[in-house]
Design a protein around this motif. Structure first.
Motif, short mmCIF file in Angstrom:
data_model
loop_
_atom_site.label_atom_id
_atom_site.label_comp_id
_atom_site.label_asym_id
_atom_site.label_seq_id
_atom_site.Cartn_x
_atom_site.Cartn_y
_atom_site.Cartn_z
N ASN A 84 -10.95 -3.35 -3.80
CA ASN A 84 -10.24 -2.22 -4.41
C ASN A 84 -9.33 -2.62 -5.56
N GLN A 126 -9.28 -3.74 2.84
CA GLN A 126 -8.99 -3.20 1.52
C GLN A 126 -9.53 -4.08 0.39
N GLN A 127 -10.36 -5.05 0.74
CA GLN A 127 -10.95 -5.90 -0.29
C GLN A 127 -11.93 -5.08 -1.13
N ASP A 150 0.84 -1.20 0.00
CA ASP A 150 0.00 0.00 0.00
C ASP A 150 0.88 1.26 0.00
#
Length: 169
Positions: A96, A93-94, A64
């Protein structure tokens, strides 16, 4: 950030990521949790560390903007196929595109290694995950394999079978 190859010093961070994506309360914040199906760890640092001693295995990672690993995938050359496993994205963050990017990187790695089939196993009752892979070109082969009996990758709360899925590239 682009996907790159993980190195041994990433083991602790990879281990935390994988376990947070699959097991425990944190995993329930994403859609890839297995916490309702399995207890225990998905992987431990000792097992993760051994992967870096095997020339047939690489782990790809996504970083990230803060330099933290937020996704990874295990790739193992199993001639004439490339096995894809331990596919993990941070539950926070799933959705994305991280998983998509990792899968594209796995395909590029397979092509570079002159392997034309990606293969994986998925828990048979994980319909949302199976559907995600199908949308990306994977198909169930009809082969079913038992879940690991040694509890190395978790302690099943119910009988679990794995389906084999493949994609030609």
């Amino acid at each position: 950030m682009p996907v790159s190859q993980a190195i041994r010093t990433d083991v602790a961070e990879l281990n935390n990521l994988v376990n947070s994506a699959y097991r425990g309360e944190t995993s329930k914040q994403g859609w890839t949790t297995e916490a309702n199906l399995l207890d225990g760890l998905r992987i431990d640092e000792e097992t993760m560390d051994t992967y870096f001693d095997d020339d047939a295995i690489i782990i790809l990672k996504n970083i990230d903007e803060n330099g933290r690993i937020n996704g990874c995938v295990y790739l193992e050359v199993r001639e004439p196929k490339l096995y894809v496993g331990m596919f993990s994205v941070s539950p926070l963050q799933q959705g994305n595109g991280i998983g998509r990017d990792l899968l594209l990187a796995a395909e590029a790695y397979a092509k570079q290694a002159n392997l034309h089939t990606l293969t994986m196993t998925v828990i048979s009752v994980r319909h949302e995950l199976i559907n995600w892979y199908e949308r990306r070109g994977f198909k169930a082969t009809g082969e079913i394999v038992p879940f690991h009996a040694d509890k190395k990758f978790g302690d099943p709360k119910q009988p679990i079978e794995l389906i084999v899925m493949e994609k030609s590239i």
